[in-house]
Design a protein around this motif. Structure first.
Motif, PDB file in Angstrom:
ATOM      1  N   ASP A   1       7.329  46.665  63.653  1.00 11.77           N
ATOM      2  CA  ASP A   1       7.076  45.233  63.520  1.00 11.77           C
ATOM      3  C   ASP A   1       6.555  44.713  64.856  1.00 11.77           C
ATOM      4  N   ASP A   2       5.332  44.191  64.857  1.00  9.58           N
ATOM      5  CA  ASP A   2       4.734  43.678  66.085  1.00  9.58           C
ATOM      6  C   ASP A   2       5.412  42.406  66.579  1.00  9.58           C
ATOM      7  N   ASN A   3       6.118  41.698  65.710  1.00  6.96           N
ATOM      8  CA  ASN A   3       6.790  40.465  66.107  1.00  6.96           C
ATOM      9  C   ASN A   3       8.197  40.692  66.642  1.00  6.96           C
ATOM     10  N   ALA A   4       8.664  41.920  66.625  1.00  9.46           N
ATOM     11  CA  ALA A   4      10.004  42.213  67.127  1.00  9.46           C
ATOM     12  C   ALA A   4      10.010  42.188  68.656  1.00  9.46           C
ATOM     13  N   PRO A   5      11.052  41.643  69.270  1.00 15.18           N
ATOM     14  CA  PRO A   5      11.125  41.642  70.737  1.00 15.18           C
ATOM     15  C   PRO A   5      11.502  43.009  71.282  1.00 15.18           C
ATOM     16  N   ASP A   6      11.038  43.296  72.469  1.00 12.84           N
ATOM     17  CA  ASP A   6      11.368  44.558  73.128  1.00 12.84           C
ATOM     18  C   ASP A   6      11.587  44.292  74.604  1.00 12.84           C
ATOM     19  N   LEU A   7      12.265  45.211  75.243  1.00 15.03           N
ATOM     20  CA  LEU A   7      12.515  45.143  76.680  1.00 15.03           C
ATOM     21  C   LEU A   7      11.671  46.125  77.472  1.00 15.03           C
ATOM     22  N   TYR A   8      10.907  46.947  76.781  1.00 19.82           N
ATOM     23  CA  TYR A   8      10.090  47.942  77.491  1.00 19.82           C
ATOM     24  C   TYR A   8       8.960  47.265  78.267  1.00 19.82           C
ATOM     25  N   ILE A   9       8.191  46.416  77.589  1.00 19.73           N
ATOM     26  CA  ILE A   9       7.062  45.748  78.252  1.00 19.73           C
ATOM     27  C   ILE A   9       7.545  44.826  79.371  1.00 19.73           C
ATOM     28  N   PRO A  10       8.563  43.985  79.176  1.00 15.68           N
ATOM     29  CA  PRO A  10       9.029  43.174  80.306  1.00 15.68           C
ATOM     30  C   PRO A  10       9.524  43.992  81.491  1.00 15.68           C
ATOM     31  N   THR A  11      10.234  45.090  81.228  1.00  7.82           N
ATOM     32  CA  THR A  11      10.750  45.897  82.333  1.00  7.82           C
ATOM     33  C   THR A  11       9.630  46.557  83.120  1.00  7.82           C
ATOM     34  N   MET A  12       8.692  47.189  82.408  1.00  8.18           N
ATOM     35  CA  MET A  12       7.577  47.836  83.088  1.00  8.18           C
ATOM     36  C   MET A  12       6.675  46.824  83.789  1.00  8.18           C
ATOM     37  N   SER A  13       6.505  45.663  83.190  1.00  2.00           N
ATOM     38  CA  SER A  13       5.671  44.625  83.814  1.00  2.00           C
ATOM     39  C   SER A  13       6.323  44.099  85.083  1.00  2.00           C
ATOM     40  N   LEU A  14       7.623  43.918  85.059  1.00  4.49           N
ATOM     41  CA  LEU A  14       8.322  43.447  86.261  1.00  4.49           C
ATOM     42  C   LEU A  14       8.213  44.460  87.396  1.00  4.49           C
ATOM     43  N   LEU A  15       8.427  45.723  87.103  1.00  5.55           N
ATOM     44  CA  LEU A  15       8.306  46.748  88.141  1.00  5.55           C
ATOM     45  C   LEU A  15       6.884  46.812  88.691  1.00  5.55           C
ATOM     46  N   THR A  16       5.894  46.702  87.817  1.00  2.00           N
ATOM     47  CA  THR A  16       4.506  46.734  88.265  1.00  2.00           C
ATOM     48  C   THR A  16       4.184  45.522  89.124  1.00  2.00           C
ATOM     49  N   TYR A  17       4.700  44.363  88.735  1.00  2.00           N
ATOM     50  CA  TYR A  17       4.435  43.149  89.510  1.00  2.00           C
ATOM     51  C   TYR A  17       5.066  43.240  90.900  1.00  2.00           C
ATOM     52  N   VAL A  18       6.252  43.765  90.996  1.00  2.68           N
ATOM     53  CA  VAL A  18       6.904  43.921  92.301  1.00  2.68           C
ATOM     54  C   VAL A  18       6.106  44.860  93.191  1.00  2.68           C
ATOM     55  N   LEU A  19       5.617  45.964  92.636  1.00  4.22           N
ATOM     56  CA  LEU A  19       4.815  46.909  93.427  1.00  4.22           C
ATOM     57  C   LEU A  19       3.486  46.293  93.845  1.00  4.22           C
TER      58      LEU A  19
ATOM     59  N   LEU B   1      19.811  38.868  74.310  1.00  8.63           N
ATOM     60  CA  LEU B   1      18.829  39.879  74.704  1.00  8.63           C
ATOM     61  C   LEU B   1      17.438  39.537  74.178  1.00  8.63           C
ATOM     62  N   ASP B   2      17.361  38.885  73.028  1.00  7.54           N
ATOM     63  CA  ASP B   2      16.067  38.435  72.532  1.00  7.54           C
ATOM     64  C   ASP B   2      15.443  37.415  73.488  1.00  7.54           C
ATOM     65  N   LEU B   3      16.268  36.546  74.049  1.00  8.92           N
ATOM     66  CA  LEU B   3      15.753  35.560  75.000  1.00  8.92           C
ATOM     67  C   LEU B   3      15.248  36.237  76.271  1.00  8.92           C
ATOM     68  N   PHE B   4      15.936  37.267  76.734  1.00  5.09           N
ATOM     69  CA  PHE B   4      15.450  38.007  77.896  1.00  5.09           C
ATOM     70  C   PHE B   4      14.133  38.711  77.580  1.00  5.09           C
ATOM     71  N   CYS B   5      13.982  39.159  76.351  1.00  4.77           N
ATOM     72  CA  CYS B   5      12.715  39.787  75.960  1.00  4.77           C
ATOM     73  C   CYS B   5      11.577  38.767  75.982  1.00  4.77           C
ATOM     74  N   TYR B   6      11.782  37.635  75.333  1.00  2.00           N
ATOM     75  CA  TYR B   6      10.723  36.638  75.217  1.00  2.00           C
ATOM     76  C   TYR B   6      10.354  36.047  76.575  1.00  2.00           C
ATOM     77  N   THR B   7      11.349  35.756  77.398  1.00  7.61           N
ATOM     78  CA  THR B   7      11.051  35.198  78.712  1.00  7.61           C
ATOM     79  C   THR B   7      10.535  36.246  79.691  1.00  7.61           C
ATOM     80  N   GLY B   8      10.645  37.524  79.356  1.00  5.99           N
ATOM     81  CA  GLY B   8      10.155  38.578  80.238  1.00  5.99           C
ATOM     82  C   GLY B   8       8.701  38.931  80.025  1.00  5.99           C
ATOM     83  N   TYR B   9       8.093  38.427  78.952  1.00  8.69           N
ATOM     84  CA  TYR B   9       6.682  38.737  78.721  1.00  8.69           C
ATOM     85  C   TYR B   9       5.773  38.042  79.726  1.00  8.69           C
ATOM     86  N   LYS B  10       6.290  37.065  80.451  1.00 10.67           N
ATOM     87  CA  LYS B  10       5.475  36.391  81.465  1.00 10.67           C
ATOM     88  C   LYS B  10       5.074  37.338  82.579  1.00 10.67           C
TER      89      LYS B  10
END
Length: 340
Positions: A180-198, A247-256
């Motif tokens: 389901d493409d509309n389901a929240p995930d933590l993979y993209i926010p986590t990898m995006s945060l690490l990439t942004y820090v680097l 955890l859904d809120l952390f997913c949605y707010t982590g896509y930034k």
């Protein structure tokens, strides 16, 4: 309205020491015989001395009969069936097949939970079971999700999550992210945060201002603002008497963080090529912040029930407020000080 749309064995040995202490006290209980000067008094220590090798031999036999008592089930970490499956995958050339690799990883994860190693750390098993659905992603889902976050205006289909059933208590179960493409995930926010820090560290390094403290500082700043944002949204849901997993809120707010990565890449690249790092960053910021805000608008419109508390805040205002908050948080966590 459509717009919004060795465990106990060690302790047993300790108890045996207690019994030995009892025997030790019994030896001193025979004070009359000890001071009598007879030869019989020395026989008891000799018997205890001769019994020690026998006790050691018995312990060795018990250890050899039950090797798991010493290893703690280490052999459970190696499953010959998993090794054969991996060898067959390599031999048949299916190692590049994501389905085969995901099935193997899932089997190893289940084995890890079932063997009891996850239970050794308090709270680890519960955390792994709770986080596992948020990392059930594949390459296709990651690509589609990134496009949905960066170009939400192009998606006219439904933004509602896919329901797969409900339990006896009426709690609805939803499909995993890979289905389901509309389901929240933590993979993209986590990898995006690490990439942004680097990328922030790279920006500081190219300007000759790098400090190892940059990595924890940027990470703490991002997570701190995200926690405050989640708390504010959680309070809004509480006032509306609407339930949503935290955890859904952390997913949605982590896509930034995905938008922040695009902003930083644009600023660094254009800064080195044309010397317009700040302009390129903020030009890209207008697009990514708008896209993420619209994405949150559509997501929150489907997360918040149509009927909310009559005495709470209005549903429409809360949805707009949650979406607008992305502009502010993306601005506060931006690192543009050393962009050329």
């Amino acid at each position: 309205m459509a717009f919004y749309e060795g465990g106990s064995g060690g302790y047993a040995g300790y108890g045996g020491g207690s019994n030995a202490g009892g025997g030790y006290n019994n030896n001193f209980g025979s004070n009359d015989n000890f001071f009598s000067g007879g030869m019989g008094q020395q026989q008891q220590p000799q018997q205890s001395t001769t019994s020690q090798p026998q006790q050691q031999q018995q312990q060795q036999q018990q250890t050899s009969a039950n090797p798991n008592a010493m290893s703690g089930g280490m052999n459970n970490l190696f499953n010959p069936a998993m090794a054969m499956a991996a060898a067959n995958a390599v031999a048949t050339g299916k190692m590049g097949d994501n389905t085969v690799m995901m099935n193997m990883a899932e089997s190893m994860g289940k084995q890890f939970l079932e063997t009891g190693w996850a239970k050794a750390v308090p709270g680890l098993e519960r955390s792994m079971v709770g986080l596992r659905p948020y990392f059930a992603v594949d390459n296709k889902y990651v690509k589609r999700k990134m496009l949905r976050v960066l170009f939400p205006f192009a998606f006219r289909n439904s933004w509602a999550r896919q329901e797969v059933g409900a339990d006896a208590d009426g709690k609805i179960s939803y499909a995993l992210p890979q289905h389901d493409d509309n389901a929240p995930d933590l993979y993209i926010p986590t990898m995006s945060l690490l990439t942004y820090v680097l990328l922030c560290a790279l920006c500081y390094g190219t300007a000759g201002k790098f400090d190892p403290d940059v990595l924890p500082d940027v990470t703490t700043k991002c997570l701190g603002f995200q926690v405050l944002e989640v708390i504010a949204i959680r309070i809004g849901f509480y006032l509306m008497e609407a339930q949503v997993p935290i955890l859904d809120l952390f997913c949605y707010t982590g896509y930034k963080y995905l938008g922040l990565v695009i902003n930083m890449c644009s600023g660094i690249t254009m800064g080195h090529l044309l010397g317009y790092g700040h302009r390129a960053y903020y030009f890209t910021y207008l697009w990514t912040a708008t896209a993420v805000s619209y994405f949150i608008l559509k997501v929150m419109a489907n997360c918040i029930p149509r009927i909310t508390s009559a005495v709470g805040p209005k549903r429409q205002f809360m949805v707009l407020g949650f979406a607008a908050s992305q502009f502010a948080t993306c601005w506060f966590v931006s690192q543009t000080k050393f962009l050329e």
